[in-house]
Design a protein around this motif. Structure first.
Motif, PDB file in Angstrom:
ATOM      1  N   ASN A   1       0.828  -1.208   0.000  1.00 16.25           N
ATOM      2  CA  ASN A   1       0.000   0.000   0.000  1.00 16.25           C
ATOM      3  C   ASN A   1       0.866   1.263   0.000  1.00 16.25           C
ATOM      4  O   ASN A   1       0.604   2.222  -0.736  1.00 16.25           O
ATOM      5  CB  ASN A   1      -0.919   0.018   1.218  1.00 16.25           C
TER       6      ASN A   1
ATOM      7  N   ALA B   1       2.950   2.016  -3.277  1.00 19.74           N
ATOM      8  CA  ALA B   1       2.090   2.516  -4.361  1.00 19.74           C
ATOM      9  C   ALA B   1       1.827   4.010  -4.175  1.00 19.74           C
ATOM     10  O   ALA B   1       1.879   4.790  -5.137  1.00 19.74           O
ATOM     11  CB  ALA B   1       0.778   1.746  -4.391  1.00 19.74           C
ATOM     12  N   THR B   2       1.565   4.414  -2.932  1.00 18.56           N
ATOM     13  CA  THR B   2       1.341   5.840  -2.647  1.00 18.56           C
ATOM     14  C   THR B   2       2.600   6.650  -2.901  1.00 18.56           C
ATOM     15  O   THR B   2       2.546   7.741  -3.501  1.00 18.56           O
ATOM     16  CB  THR B   2       0.895   6.022  -1.182  1.00 18.56           C
ATOM     17  N   ARG B   3       3.738   6.133  -2.479  1.00 21.75           N
ATOM     18  CA  ARG B   3       4.997   6.854  -2.659  1.00 21.75           C
ATOM     19  C   ARG B   3       5.294   7.070  -4.154  1.00 21.75           C
ATOM     20  O   ARG B   3       5.804   8.118  -4.544  1.00 21.75           O
ATOM     21  CB  ARG B   3       6.159   6.071  -2.029  1.00 21.75           C
ATOM     22  N   LYS B   4       4.984   6.059  -4.964  1.00 15.14           N
ATOM     23  CA  LYS B   4       5.257   6.176  -6.397  1.00 15.14           C
ATOM     24  C   LYS B   4       4.380   7.236  -7.048  1.00 15.14           C
ATOM     25  O   LYS B   4       4.856   8.056  -7.850  1.00 15.14           O
ATOM     26  CB  LYS B   4       5.038   4.819  -7.082  1.00 15.14           C
ATOM     27  N   ILE B   5       3.118   7.259  -6.664  1.00 17.90           N
ATOM     28  CA  ILE B   5       2.193   8.248  -7.230  1.00 17.90           C
ATOM     29  C   ILE B   5       2.580   9.664  -6.810  1.00 17.90           C
ATOM     30  O   ILE B   5       2.576  10.602  -7.620  1.00 17.90           O
ATOM     31  CB  ILE B   5       0.741   7.938  -6.792  1.00 17.90           C
ATOM     32  N   MET B   6       2.941   9.823  -5.532  1.00 19.20           N
ATOM     33  CA  MET B   6       3.231  11.152  -4.975  1.00 19.20           C
ATOM     34  C   MET B   6       4.697  11.558  -5.136  1.00 19.20           C
ATOM     35  O   MET B   6       5.062  12.668  -4.765  1.00 19.20           O
ATOM     36  CB  MET B   6       2.870  11.168  -3.478  1.00 19.20           C
ATOM     37  N   LEU B   7       5.528  10.679  -5.710  1.00 18.38           N
ATOM     38  CA  LEU B   7       6.953  10.909  -5.888  1.00 18.38           C
ATOM     39  C   LEU B   7       7.639  11.218  -4.555  1.00 18.38           C
ATOM     40  O   LEU B   7       8.085  12.333  -4.280  1.00 18.38           O
ATOM     41  CB  LEU B   7       7.234  12.033  -6.897  1.00 18.38           C
ATOM     42  N   TYR B   8       7.688  10.200  -3.723  1.00 19.57           N
ATOM     43  CA  TYR B   8       8.429  10.260  -2.465  1.00 19.57           C
ATOM     44  C   TYR B   8       9.455   9.137  -2.461  1.00 19.57           C
ATOM     45  O   TYR B   8       9.350   8.189  -3.252  1.00 19.57           O
ATOM     46  CB  TYR B   8       7.476  10.122  -1.276  1.00 19.57           C
TER      47      TYR B   8
END
Length: 822
Positions: A706, A709-716
């Motif tokens: 989870n 996936a968030t990090r990839k979308i938000m570029l972290y």
């Protein structure tokens, strides 16, 4: 003809924008012994004030008119070289990667005890002015005192004896007239071998006399000493809210006396009993053999040892350490908290005896210096410690182990802002060694690199022996309040504690807030009582009856009235560890309770003594902050309760959910580590949040899926590197203006000179706590790749900013390993 040598010197207290290696001429008498790594005193600036420096290079220059003007070294402080060739390389690494000065990097690599204090000393002029002296009585007394001494006296000591301020013109006058001679000196710091204690004396030994005039603060100190007898100066300050000046005044009045209490320089006690080698399980053996095979390739490599809590990761790396030591190579083991060191040290001492050194900030300067010397001289094979132990001066490293590698304490928040993991990667390259990262909840970045094949992955899926993972329940605290329970402890957790007490089993309760009440506010105007120096509320501490700031240390008496509207309706709310302890005493009067937080562990060896007593069964319940959450192993603990579990969940930090999940998983893992089955209860006002469900299930893989996936979308991270540029100053408008100017300069430099460099500049924003110790704090966050080109650009912009007049009075730093903590 004598060959001239030029020393390239890193000078102390040089600002970043004019920091460089300065040239100094090596006097002829020093030429045979001067080498890179030697520390020196040098004249610096127009006034030629003496500063410390360290030689990072020596050259034979061509004779020019310019070399004739070079100043000579004033004094060679070391004939012994403290900086090895590898440590010298790390100076350059830290300079380039953390935007610190050369000398800040040097100070980080050396223990504090080897440093020097620079100051002025006075002695009587053997050839005083001719004629009759026209001196005041006080001047004559001071001169007679100095004449009567066999050795020069420090300015600070002389001022203390005669009650003078450092700015008092008397010393300057006596020196100018030729009665005294003043010289600069360098004194070696030798560390804290004693603790300053205070006790009553004279007429006060039998009680406080009625006929003595005392200030309220002086009386509070005497009353405390009447009740406890003897206390350290630090303890008196904590419980009375006074400074050392109050104690000094009482000493002058003859009412108290100060004395030094001797402490041991060596932190290690070896019983001589050696533990038997642990028999590994099948899964442990596979991990051990895999990392061992990498080690014997004699090539640098990074491995992740990922295993559920209680899976025996320590047993695996102990076997690896035995193999490395057997080959006459050395080992560094890092732990994230001082509180983890005692149990870790006990394990290592029982296995390896006095061949182990300890390095952490809980030791005195003298102890740290002695341990560092033991490493430097080859008397030990293993160094165990917190973050700075990564710089242990071993010359044949075989393996570096970082336990609980996800912890943010491995990242330095002061210059140089390094990450221990990155320094460890540098060191294994030179030594062709192994780096093993261990955790039940590895950082998202580490697990990503392991899955991508950049790190080798070894997994332990089962607990060691017959132990199983605890059964975990999530408790809705809103429902508890609707049922009329306003205590910190839910009904079900209270019942479980009672059951544990009856069964003579132990419990651990985590509440990551120290103090008694965490909120003090007026119910009339709704204004919180806050620190005058920080934009944060004061915390009520029941132990000393004061309101305290956990950022700058400010304290004051209890608020009886609102400072804004004058209302007497002041509300104390929220619970810290002190209040939780009181609630437990009310609910379970016979329970033996141990509280572990920053207030109860101020004394030296407090961690060791408290944890030993808990392990031996002297306590039934341990209450504490996050220091009780990780790495501890108590087989009789079968119940864990997590209170206010959502307190870390909603921060403005991209790692908030990761850290909450990690903390919950780690503390739950303290339960049921022996033959007895364990259970755990997570109390929250948001039971529907998936973080609590996943932590209850100990399902790291699903949490990782989870989160990544968030990090990839938000570029972290791990899909970018985060760099923070911080600004602070006393004038908020000037701080904001300076930050905006820096952003404009950075943007312009990137467009003009680095057009292909991928950047996302998020703009100027206030820190989570805007004002600390009277200074306003703002930041710029940059998403980047952290390449050499980016580091060069950032260094250039920092230098440009430092040279601008508009930046005067504003502190600025860059943090290339920003992890959301600010």
């Amino acid at each position: 003809m004598t060959v001239r040598l030029i020393a390239k010197v890193a000078v102390d207290k040089a600002a970043f924008h004019f920091d460089k290696l300065y040239d100094y001429l090596v006097p002829v008498e020093y030429q045979p012994i001067v080498r890179p790594g030697c520390r020196v005193l040098v004249p610096f600036g127009a006034g030629n004030r003496k500063r410390q420096g360290v030689i990072l290079g020596v050259e034979k220059p061509e004779e020019t008119a310019q070399t004739q003007k070079i100043k000579p070294l004033s004094l060679l402080l070391d004939e012994e070289i403290y900086l090895t060739p590898e440590l010298l390389e790390l100076v350059y690494y830290l300079k380039e990667n953390t935007f610190c000065t050369y000398y800040d990097a040097v100070k980080t690599l050396l223990p504090a005890g080897v440093g020097y204090n620079l100051g002025f000393v006075y002695h009587a002029n053997p050839q005083p002015p001719a004629g009759i002296a026209v001196l005041s009585g006080e001047e004559q007394a001071l001169l007679d005192y100095v004449r009567g001494r066999k050795a020069p006296i420090l300015k600070e000591k002389l001022c203390e004896v005669f009650g003078l301020t450092p700015e008092n013109p008397m010393l300057k006058k006596l020196t100018a007239e030729g009665w005294l001679l003043c010289e600069e000196s360098a004194r070696r710091r030798i560390g804290d071998e004693t603790i300053t204690m205070v006790r009553l004396c004279g007429d006060c030994a039998e009680g406080i006399p009625d006929n003595v005039k005392l200030t309220p603060k002086q009386r509070s100190v005497l009353e405390l000493l009447c009740s406890v007898g003897t206390a350290s100066v630090k303890e008196v300050g904590y419980f009375t809210g006074t400074t050392g000046a109050v104690i000094k005044t009482l000493e002058k009045k003859g009412m108290v006396e100060l004395f030094e209490h001797e402490v041991l320089r060596s932190p290690i006690t070896d019983s001589g009993v050696r533990a038997q080698q642990t028999v590994l399980t099948e899964h442990q053996q596979v991990a051990y053999e895999g990392i061992k095979a990498l080690y014997y390739k004699n090539e640098p490599a990074v491995s992740l040892l990922y295993g559920v809590t209680g899976s025996g990761k320590t047993s695996v790396f102990l076997r690896l350490i035995e193999d490395v030591v057997a080959q006459n190579r050395q080992v560094i083991v890092l732990v994230p908290e001082i509180s983890l060191t005692p149990q870790t040290i006990e394990v290592f001492i029982s296995r390896f005896g006095r061949r182990v050194a300890i390095l952490h900030s809980g030791l005195s300067m003298g102890e740290r210096l002695d341990e560092w010397k033991r490493i430097r001289t080859g008397q030990v094979d293993i160094a165990v410690g917190t973050r700075s132990a990564v710089f242990a001066p071993f010359e044949n490293l075989g393996i570096i182990i970082i336990d609980e590698e996800q912890e943010n304490t491995y990242k330095s928040e002061a210059s140089p802002r390094y990450h221990a993991r990155e320094v460890a990667k540098m060191r294994i390259l030179r030594h062709k060694a192994q780096l093993v990262l261990c955790s039940a909840t590895p950082s998202i970045e580490t697990y990503y690199h392991a899955n991508a094949g950049r790190y080798h992955l070894f997994t332990l899926t089962e607990r060691f022996g017959d132990a199983v993972l605890p059964a975990v329940s999530v408790v809705d605290m809103d429902a508890e309040q609707r049922e009329g329970n306003l205590l910190s402890i839910s009904h079900v957790l209270g019942e479980q504690i009672a059951e544990n007490l009856q069964n003579k089993q132990q419990s651990i309760l985590l509440l990551n807030r120290r103090g008694y009440n965490t909120l003090v506010k007026c119910t009339s105007c709704n204004t919180a009582v806050s620190c005058p120096h920080c934009s944060i509320g004061l915390i009520y501490h029941h132990a000393n009856g004061r309101l305290m700031c956990h950022y700058c240390g400010y304290s004051r008496d209890l608020a009886q009235k609102c400072g804004v509207c004058g209302s007497e309706y002041v509300k104390y709310a929220g619970a810290g560890t002190q209040k939780l302890e009181d609630e437990l005493k009310m609910l379970f009067p016979s329970a033996r309770i141990l509280r572990m937080d920053a207030d109860t562990t101020m004394a030296k060896h407090a961690y060791e003594e408290s944890f030993k007593r808990f392990a031996s069964g002297d306590y039934d319940i341990m209450v504490g902050t996050q220091m009780v959450a990780k790495g501890l192993n108590f087989p009789n603990v079968t119940l864990v309760g997590v209170l206010a579990a959502d307190s870390t969940l909603f921060g403005d930090n991209f790692k908030s959910e990761e850290r909450t999940f990690s903390l919950l998983t780690q503390v739950v893992g303290r339960s049921g580590r022996g033959e007895l089955h364990g259970r755990a209860y997570i109390q929250t006002h948001f039971p529907e949040n998936e973080i609590f469900t996943l932590a209850a299930q100990q399902d790291y893989e699903r949490f990782y899926e989870n989160e990544i996936a968030t990090r990839k979308i938000m570029l972290y991270p791990p899909f970018c590197q985060m760099c923070a540029v911080g600004f602070s100053g006393e004038n908020e408008h000037e701080v904001i203006s300076a930050a905006q100017n820096f952003q404009n300069s950075l943007t312009e430099t990137a467009k003009r000179h680095y057009p292909d460099l991928p950047l996302r500049i998020l703009g100027v924003t206030p820190n989570t706590v805007l004002r600390v110790s009277g200074k306003f704090r703002y930041k710029i966050i940059i998403k980047c790749r952290g390449s050499k080109a980016f580091r060069t650009m950032m260094a250039d912009v920092l230098v440009q900013f430092g040279k601008q007049r508009g930046g005067k009075g504003i502190s600025v730093y860059a943090d290339l390993y920003f992890d959301g903590t600010i």
